[in-house]
Design a protein around this motif. Sequence first.
Motif, short mmCIF file in Angstrom:
data_model
loop_
_atom_site.label_atom_id
_atom_site.label_comp_id
_atom_site.label_asym_id
_atom_site.label_seq_id
_atom_site.Cartn_x
_atom_site.Cartn_y
_atom_site.Cartn_z
N LYS A 51 14.39 -53.85 64.03
CA LYS A 51 12.59 -54.76 63.28
C LYS A 51 14.20 -56.35 63.43
O LYS A 51 13.74 -57.23 63.27
CB LYS A 51 13.43 -54.99 61.90
N GLU A 52 15.45 -56.26 63.82
CA GLU A 52 16.27 -57.65 63.94
C GLU A 52 15.83 -58.24 64.79
O GLU A 52 15.86 -59.68 64.60
CB GLU A 52 17.75 -57.25 64.34
N ARG A 53 15.25 -57.40 66.08
CA ARG A 53 14.81 -58.00 66.78
C ARG A 53 13.85 -59.60 66.81
O ARG A 53 13.58 -60.71 66.87
CB ARG A 53 13.90 -57.88 68.02
N GLY A 54 12.29 -58.79 65.97
CA GLY A 54 11.01 -59.57 65.53
C GLY A 54 11.83 -60.73 64.28
O GLY A 54 11.73 -62.22 64.89
N ALA A 55 12.83 -60.35 63.26
CA ALA A 55 13.35 -61.16 62.76
C ALA A 55 14.01 -62.29 63.10
O ALA A 55 13.93 -63.67 62.59
CB ALA A 55 14.09 -60.77 61.58
N CYS A 56 14.81 -62.25 64.13
CA CYS A 56 15.53 -62.97 64.69
C CYS A 56 15.07 -64.18 65.75
O CYS A 56 15.11 -65.29 66.02
CB CYS A 56 16.62 -62.38 65.50
N ASN A 57 14.17 -63.71 65.87
CA ASN A 57 13.32 -64.38 67.28
C ASN A 57 12.79 -65.74 66.54
O ASN A 57 12.41 -66.38 66.67
CB ASN A 57 12.10 -63.54 68.14
N LYS A 58 11.19 -65.07 65.12
CA LYS A 58 11.17 -65.92 64.65
C LYS A 58 11.71 -66.69 63.31
O LYS A 58 11.64 -68.30 63.74
CB LYS A 58 10.01 -64.59 63.17
N LEU A 59 13.19 -66.85 63.83
CA LEU A 59 13.76 -67.31 62.50
C LEU A 59 14.19 -68.43 63.18
O LEU A 59 14.60 -69.41 63.11
CB LEU A 59 15.20 -66.91 61.92
N THR A 60 14.39 -68.52 65.53
CA THR A 60 14.75 -69.10 65.50
C THR A 60 13.93 -70.34 66.25
O THR A 60 14.47 -71.23 66.98
CB THR A 60 15.62 -68.95 67.09
N LEU A 61 12.99 -69.66 66.02
CA LEU A 61 11.60 -70.42 66.21
C LEU A 61 11.32 -71.41 65.60
O LEU A 61 10.51 -72.46 65.81
CB LEU A 61 10.85 -69.72 66.36
N LEU A 62 12.09 -71.41 63.91
CA LEU A 62 11.55 -72.38 63.25
C LEU A 62 11.95 -74.06 63.49
O LEU A 62 13.25 -74.33 64.02
CB LEU A 62 12.31 -71.83 61.40
N THR A 63 11.08 -75.22 62.69
CA THR A 63 11.32 -75.85 62.84
C THR A 63 12.56 -76.37 62.01
O THR A 63 12.53 -75.90 61.16
CB THR A 63 10.45 -77.51 62.67
N ASP A 148 2.88 -61.44 63.22
CA ASP A 148 2.81 -62.58 63.59
C ASP A 148 3.61 -61.95 65.47
O ASP A 148 4.15 -61.15 66.19
CB ASP A 148 4.49 -62.46 62.57
N GLU A 149 3.08 -63.27 66.16
CA GLU A 149 3.13 -63.64 67.28
C GLU A 149 4.99 -63.34 67.73
O GLU A 149 5.27 -62.56 68.75
CB GLU A 149 2.81 -64.12 68.54
N ALA A 150 5.42 -64.51 67.23
CA ALA A 150 7.08 -63.85 67.76
C ALA A 150 7.70 -63.83 67.16
O ALA A 150 8.39 -62.80 67.68
CB ALA A 150 7.16 -65.80 66.10
N VAL A 151 7.61 -62.69 66.18
CA VAL A 151 7.95 -61.21 65.64
C VAL A 151 7.85 -60.02 66.26
O VAL A 151 8.37 -59.40 66.90
CB VAL A 151 7.27 -60.77 64.05
N ALA A 152 6.24 -60.07 67.24
CA ALA A 152 5.51 -58.47 68.48
C ALA A 152 6.80 -59.29 69.50
O ALA A 152 7.07 -58.60 70.24
CB ALA A 152 4.44 -58.88 67.92
N ALA A 153 6.61 -60.27 69.32
CA ALA A 153 7.42 -60.89 70.66
C ALA A 153 8.43 -60.63 70.99
O ALA A 153 10.10 -59.62 71.52
CB ALA A 153 7.19 -62.12 71.10
N GLY A 154 9.68 -60.59 69.89
CA GLY A 154 10.37 -60.13 70.23
C GLY A 154 11.02 -58.84 69.96
O GLY A 154 12.10 -57.63 70.56
N GLN A 155 10.33 -57.98 69.51
CA GLN A 155 10.36 -56.63 69.12
C GLN A 155 9.65 -55.82 71.00
O GLN A 155 10.36 -55.13 71.14
CB GLN A 155 9.32 -55.69 68.04
N GLY A 156 9.08 -56.67 71.45
CA GLY A 156 8.75 -56.59 72.51
C GLY A 156 9.63 -56.64 73.69
O GLY A 156 10.16 -56.04 74.75
N THR A 157 10.90 -57.40 73.17
CA THR A 157 12.10 -57.52 74.12
C THR A 157 12.81 -55.69 74.64
O THR A 157 13.47 -55.84 75.36
CB THR A 157 13.17 -58.27 73.95
N LEU A 158 12.52 -54.72 73.83
CA LEU A 158 13.25 -53.33 74.22
C LEU A 158 12.33 -53.18 75.12
O LEU A 158 12.91 -52.75 75.56
CB LEU A 158 13.19 -52.69 72.47
N GLY A 159 10.73 -53.43 75.15
CA GLY A 159 10.55 -52.61 76.15
C GLY A 159 11.08 -53.67 78.04
O GLY A 159 11.16 -53.25 78.73
N LEU A 160 11.53 -54.55 77.84
CA LEU A 160 11.49 -55.51 79.10
C LEU A 160 12.73 -54.71 79.91
O LEU A 160 13.47 -53.89 80.06
CB LEU A 160 12.61 -56.99 78.64
#
Length: 399
Positions: A51-63, A148-160
């Motif tokens: 869950k860290e992956r999605g949370a971190c990706n979302k937070l780093t995208l905030l304005t 949330d797209e940013a959260v799901a994108a973060g989770q998807g990094t483990l697939g890569l």
Amino acid sequence: MLSIQDIRDAATRLQGQVLDTPCVESRTLSDIVGAQVFLKFENLQFTASFKERGACNKLTLLTPAERARGVVAMSAGNHAQGVAYHAQRLGLRAVIVMPRFTPGVKVERTRGFGAEVVLHGDTLEEARAHAYHLADTEGLVFVHPYDDEAVAAGQGTLGLEMLQAVPDLDTLVIAVGGGGLIAGVATAAKALRPDIEVIGVQTARFPAMVNAIKGTHHPQGTSTIAEGIAVGTPGTLTQEVVKRLVDDLVLVDEGDIEQAVLMLLEIEKTLVEGAGAAGLAALLRYPERFAGKKVGLVLCGGNIDPLLLAAIIERGMVRSGRLARIKVSARDIPGVLARITATVADAGANIEEVHHQRAFTMLAAQNVEIELVLQTRGQSHVAQVLEALRGAGMEAALM
């Protein structure tokens, strides 16, 4: 729409902020299930969850303006800790709404990451509604656990990472709750390898995504040992991705998950929560469908309550016969208990509990009934102990 580029961009952002966890073969599990099994150890993340992956990706995208306002999330577990930890790292205010029944250890761990914890409601839905209310009244940015797209994108990094480590995987088996993990992983995997098979796993007690995708009407339960995937309503965004990219969804029972938790602990010496064992549970329940394939499993979390773990271990020992309860009937004369215990000891078993029963029994008044809980080497050893007791002139049976 979630794309492979979103996930690649997320991977760039997450470099140095989350672990690129190991993805390695388990030879022993491979032999047991008849498939080549590769494990992605997401339980090794700092908060013990992907869950860290999605949370971190979302937070780093905030304005900058959104960062100044702070964030709010609703979670009773891993998402809470992921948001709290990375918000603390990035210097953001984080408010986490948790249901009142949330175990104290999770509340304190989330507070330990610097978050403001608000306990509200008896259900996740009530907690979520309050989190939205706080977002509106205090101007906080809501961080959804999965839809949330940013959260799901973060989770998807483990697939890569999995396909980079093992490019020729045939199948990915992914636990499904709200769908954020499988949406991200399926998007990454199918873009890189269109022929790869992606299979989702839900517990039979919380089959929301299965019902939504397959049009089934499996009843929903109230509790599961896989609380990390105990979601009543799947995400809208994630549901659309699952429809397009996921090949199948399967259900597993509580016993399958218990067995998988115990096997990972004993064989791999790694601790997972119920949701983290769901993938292996599917291989144990449906071995024929994965036979001979090269299968990737995500051990998606390791936050399990110690008392629940103790119960799982004990129940597993009972199933395997390493913990057995037997009933011995004999004449109630001096020394009979000593004879019974000596016979059990000579047979190589260890006595864990003894219940000496005279009154609450249907035996004749001059007889005694003794219940023993034994530590043994397995089912065949239990049979040997029973035979030894019978050979000593006593009635003995498994309870």
